[in-house]
Motif scaffolding. Sequence first.
Motif, PDB file in Angstrom:
ATOM      1  N   ILE C  96       0.831  -1.211   0.000  1.00 56.12           N
ATOM      2  CA  ILE C  96       0.000   0.000   0.000  1.00 56.12           C
ATOM      3  C   ILE C  96       0.870   1.269   0.000  1.00 56.12           C
ATOM      4  N   THR C  97       2.135   1.142   0.423  1.00 59.34           N
ATOM      5  CA  THR C  97       3.059   2.283   0.344  1.00 59.34           C
ATOM      6  C   THR C  97       3.235   2.710  -1.120  1.00 59.34           C
ATOM      7  N   GLY C  98       3.198   1.742  -2.032  1.00 56.04           N
ATOM      8  CA  GLY C  98       3.318   2.050  -3.456  1.00 56.04           C
ATOM      9  C   GLY C  98       2.087   2.785  -3.963  1.00 56.04           C
ATOM     10  N   PHE C  99       0.926   2.435  -3.394  1.00 59.35           N
ATOM     11  CA  PHE C  99      -0.315   3.139  -3.720  1.00 59.35           C
ATOM     12  C   PHE C  99      -0.190   4.606  -3.291  1.00 59.35           C
ATOM     13  N   ALA C 100       0.345   4.821  -2.081  1.00 58.32           N
ATOM     14  CA  ALA C 100       0.562   6.193  -1.602  1.00 58.32           C
ATOM     15  C   ALA C 100       1.537   6.922  -2.513  1.00 58.32           C
ATOM     16  N   ASN C 101       2.615   6.232  -2.897  1.00 61.19           N
ATOM     17  CA  ASN C 101       3.607   6.819  -3.799  1.00 61.19           C
ATOM     18  C   ASN C 101       2.955   7.264  -5.112  1.00 61.19           C
ATOM     19  N   SER C 102       2.007   6.441  -5.609  1.00 57.88           N
ATOM     20  CA  SER C 102       1.384   6.755  -6.899  1.00 57.88           C
ATOM     21  C   SER C 102       0.462   7.969  -6.787  1.00 57.88           C
ATOM     22  N   ILE C 103       0.062   8.325  -5.558  1.00 53.71           N
ATOM     23  CA  ILE C 103      -0.748   9.536  -5.376  1.00 53.71           C
ATOM     24  C   ILE C 103       0.145  10.755  -5.179  1.00 53.71           C
ATOM     25  N   VAL C 104       1.177  10.587  -4.341  1.00 58.34           N
ATOM     26  CA  VAL C 104       2.010  11.732  -3.980  1.00 58.34           C
ATOM     27  C   VAL C 104       2.889  12.176  -5.148  1.00 58.34           C
ATOM     28  N   ALA C 105       3.435  11.200  -5.908  1.00 65.17           N
ATOM     29  CA  ALA C 105       4.380  11.563  -6.966  1.00 65.17           C
ATOM     30  C   ALA C 105       3.765  12.523  -7.995  1.00 65.17           C
ATOM     31  N   PRO C 106       2.600  12.204  -8.574  1.00 60.34           N
ATOM     32  CA  PRO C 106       2.030  13.184  -9.503  1.00 60.34           C
ATOM     33  C   PRO C 106       1.570  14.462  -8.801  1.00 60.34           C
ATOM     34  N   ALA C 107       1.139  14.349  -7.543  1.00 59.25           N
ATOM     35  CA  ALA C 107       0.727  15.559  -6.816  1.00 59.25           C
ATOM     36  C   ALA C 107       1.884  16.545  -6.743  1.00 59.25           C
ATOM     37  N   MET C 108       3.084  16.034  -6.402  1.00 57.91           N
ATOM     38  CA  MET C 108       4.266  16.902  -6.330  1.00 57.91           C
ATOM     39  C   MET C 108       4.616  17.450  -7.704  1.00 57.91           C
ATOM     40  N   GLU C 109       4.575  16.539  -8.685  1.00 55.38           N
ATOM     41  CA  GLU C 109       5.027  16.864 -10.025  1.00 55.38           C
ATOM     42  C   GLU C 109       4.164  17.967 -10.664  1.00 55.38           C
ATOM     43  N   TYR C 110       2.852  17.862 -10.480  1.00 52.91           N
ATOM     44  CA  TYR C 110       1.951  18.772 -11.187  1.00 52.91           C
ATOM     45  C   TYR C 110       1.524  19.952 -10.336  1.00 52.91           C
ATOM     46  N   ARG C 111       2.155  20.112  -9.198  1.00 54.37           N
ATOM     47  CA  ARG C 111       1.855  21.248  -8.351  1.00 54.37           C
ATOM     48  C   ARG C 111       2.083  22.552  -9.100  1.00 54.37           C
ATOM     49  N   SER C 112       3.073  22.560  -9.983  1.00 54.18           N
ATOM     50  CA  SER C 112       3.383  23.798 -10.703  1.00 54.18           C
ATOM     51  C   SER C 112       2.262  24.211 -11.647  1.00 54.18           C
ATOM     52  N   GLU C 113       1.295  23.320 -11.902  1.00 53.28           N
ATOM     53  CA  GLU C 113       0.161  23.695 -12.756  1.00 53.28           C
ATOM     54  C   GLU C 113      -1.043  24.128 -11.919  1.00 53.28           C
ATOM     55  N   GLY C 114      -0.813  24.405 -10.640  1.00 52.83           N
ATOM     56  CA  GLY C 114      -1.889  24.917  -9.809  1.00 52.83           C
ATOM     57  C   GLY C 114      -2.401  23.893  -8.819  1.00 52.83           C
ATOM     58  N   ALA C 115      -3.068  24.376  -7.757  1.00 54.28           N
ATOM     59  CA  ALA C 115      -3.492  23.509  -6.661  1.00 54.28           C
ATOM     60  C   ALA C 115      -4.724  22.687  -7.035  1.00 54.28           C
ATOM     61  N   ILE C 116      -5.507  23.156  -7.989  1.00 53.25           N
ATOM     62  CA  ILE C 116      -6.755  22.443  -8.284  1.00 53.25           C
ATOM     63  C   ILE C 116      -6.594  21.533  -9.500  1.00 53.25           C
ATOM     64  N   LEU C 117      -6.380  22.124 -10.685  1.00 49.61           N
ATOM     65  CA  LEU C 117      -6.279  21.272 -11.878  1.00 49.61           C
ATOM     66  C   LEU C 117      -4.894  20.641 -12.008  1.00 49.61           C
ATOM     67  N   GLY C 118      -3.916  21.157 -11.265  1.00 48.87           N
ATOM     68  CA  GLY C 118      -2.598  20.535 -11.268  1.00 48.87           C
ATOM     69  C   GLY C 118      -2.535  19.456 -10.211  1.00 48.87           C
ATOM     70  N   LEU C 119      -2.194  19.880  -9.004  1.00 51.83           N
ATOM     71  CA  LEU C 119      -1.961  18.947  -7.904  1.00 51.83           C
ATOM     72  C   LEU C 119      -3.144  18.008  -7.657  1.00 51.83           C
ATOM     73  N   ALA C 120      -4.320  18.574  -7.363  1.00 51.26           N
ATOM     74  CA  ALA C 120      -5.431  17.731  -6.915  1.00 51.26           C
ATOM     75  C   ALA C 120      -5.974  16.854  -8.036  1.00 51.26           C
ATOM     76  N   ALA C 121      -6.031  17.396  -9.259  1.00 46.58           N
ATOM     77  CA  ALA C 121      -6.596  16.602 -10.353  1.00 46.58           C
ATOM     78  C   ALA C 121      -5.677  15.448 -10.734  1.00 46.58           C
ATOM     79  N   ARG C 122      -4.364  15.700 -10.710  1.00 43.52           N
ATOM     80  CA  ARG C 122      -3.427  14.686 -11.185  1.00 43.52           C
ATOM     81  C   ARG C 122      -3.079  13.635 -10.150  1.00 43.52           C
ATOM     82  N   MET C 123      -3.491  13.865  -8.886  1.00 44.28           N
ATOM     83  CA  MET C 123      -3.196  12.886  -7.838  1.00 44.28           C
ATOM     84  C   MET C 123      -3.663  11.489  -8.226  1.00 44.28           C
ATOM     85  N   PHE C 124      -4.691  11.440  -9.071  1.00 41.19           N
ATOM     86  CA  PHE C 124      -5.358  10.160  -9.283  1.00 41.19           C
ATOM     87  C   PHE C 124      -5.001   9.491 -10.607  1.00 41.19           C
ATOM     88  N   ILE C 125      -3.936   9.942 -11.269  1.00 36.39           N
ATOM     89  CA  ILE C 125      -3.667   9.345 -12.580  1.00 36.39           C
ATOM     90  C   ILE C 125      -3.422   7.835 -12.485  1.00 36.39           C
TER      91      ILE C 125
END
Lengths: 328, 116, 149
Positions: C96-125
């Motif tokens: 399940i740590t890998g599941f967490a990693n799969s949420i946090v990694a895109p969240a960090m990565e796409y933060r630069s595109e904004g908190a809503i459509l960047g970070l929060a939207a991409r958390m779930f890719i």
Amino acid sequence: MNKTFTLKNVFVEGTASVVGPSEGAGPLGDLFDVILPDDIYGESSFEKAERKMLLESLSLCLKKYNYRPEDFDLILAGDLLNQLISANFAVRDLNIPFAGVFGACSTFNLSIGLGSLLVEAGYVDRVIAGACSHHQTAERTFRFPTELGVQRKATATWTMSGAGSVILSRQGLVKVKEITFGRVVDYGLKDTNNLGAVMAPAAFDTLKRHLQNLGKKPEDYDLIATGDLGSVGQIMLKHLLGDASLDAGNLTDCGLLVYASTQDKHAGASGCAASACVFSSYFYPLLCQGQLKNVLLLATGALFAQITAQQKDSIPAVAHAIAFEKVE
Amino acid sequence: MNFLLAFLFGGTICALGQIVLDKSKLTQADLMVILVVLGSLISTFGFYEPLTRIFGAGAMAPVSNFGHILTQGVIQGFNRAGFLGALEGGLSQAAAVLGAAIVFGFGIGFLFRPKG
Amino acid sequence: MRERESPQSKRYVRLVEKEQPKVSLKSNLANAFLIGGGICVFGEIIRTYLLYYGLSNDLASVWMSIALVFFGSLLTGLGIYDEIGRIGGAGSAIPITGFANSIVAPAMEYRSEGAILGLAARMFIIAGPVVAYGLISATVFGLIRSVFR
């Protein structure tokens, strides 16, 4: 048809290169003009860092050789990102006319090739040709987020961070002698983790046509340097050359020169910056000093986007060949 | 003994997953989806619960456990309140872990920058 | 005939497969086993501790999962989890740590595109498909089982 251009009056007047920290820590590290302290380069995003690298390498072309912007007629440059954002944004502060060029990782050679023809034709006096790539932005554009714990395949290359630019004009120590633009070649491969093997047929096709058109043999060049085939692509190219009974003895790959084997970059460096930085800071000085008489730079590019990969399409590839020669 | 069992079982699942990754073109995302569905399937036949009793965290830590929790939620929900209960049940069982993942994910994503 | 359907390109594709560098399946397997098993042992330690303090079996399991998600997220934030993943492969993706990693990694990565459509939207890719297929299969299998008991 399928012509190789032989030029008389175009020279590389100077070069500049900027690379990221892990490229600076590689075997060629001391040769690059600027090594970034970190991947983000004081910016708020990696995209901004990438365009800053390109801007820096373009500005260095002015600074190192004491030129002003009005001394240049044109910049030809490109990168790997959508809508060429690195090049388009980098040049906005330079006040020099600009034409964006896209050839994926072959962009550097495509820029030089087009720029050289313009100089030879007499339309322009002095142009800059450049290209850049950045590891983190390429991973975002083509693969997964960088912090995701993904195991890289052994065949995968590592997009390098860097930017390289050259000044083309009618004076200089290194002549741009022959140009062969590549056909787009697609052998039906689909593996985006093995781009070396995808691009090797394109490199072979362009090299074969270049040699045929000029009646030359591979041995006529001191060095034939592919752009970013990496270890796997190089093996495949040697197979293809062997089948055509061409000698591969002086074959090298820019991507394989960038990292030390201890750096765990698998099949070697890739990206626009591989050929751009290695030519600018390694081959060009060797040519100037006469340690190499001539070099055939064969930059290769895989022309896919994430969308075509997701739609399971095969990957077309291209290679452009440019022969540089030391002026006697 | 519990630790050894957890280690062996969890390790075996991961090793099997590695074979799938190395021998096929599947990505890690595909693998995670497959495991969740497998966990759900095993749970449907009632075999997952015994696994968690024997192997503890060895069966609870892999994502397949997520499929198990969802499935048990659906079954228990149906027994309690029919179809509506089945639709509620899955997520309500998994809500705590999912909620934690989203909250931590958002917090860390906000606080840290990618290094590459 | 298009080049990608020619016999010559077919031959080349076969040659590429033959020249694939041999991945050392043995060491990959060993790494996946050790790292995956290790994460499970870490979970078991947390669980034992919670059971010792009197939590019920169910609660201990939920809190263990939450703790693993926390550590997976934190290690991703610190830039350590992708290094573990490079070695561990499936061993770091499956827990399940890998599941967490799969949420946090895109969240960090796409933060630069904004908190809503960047970070929060991409958390779930990646987590999105996992949750979606998990819930779909749970609902389908669970209902079938409930109805045809």
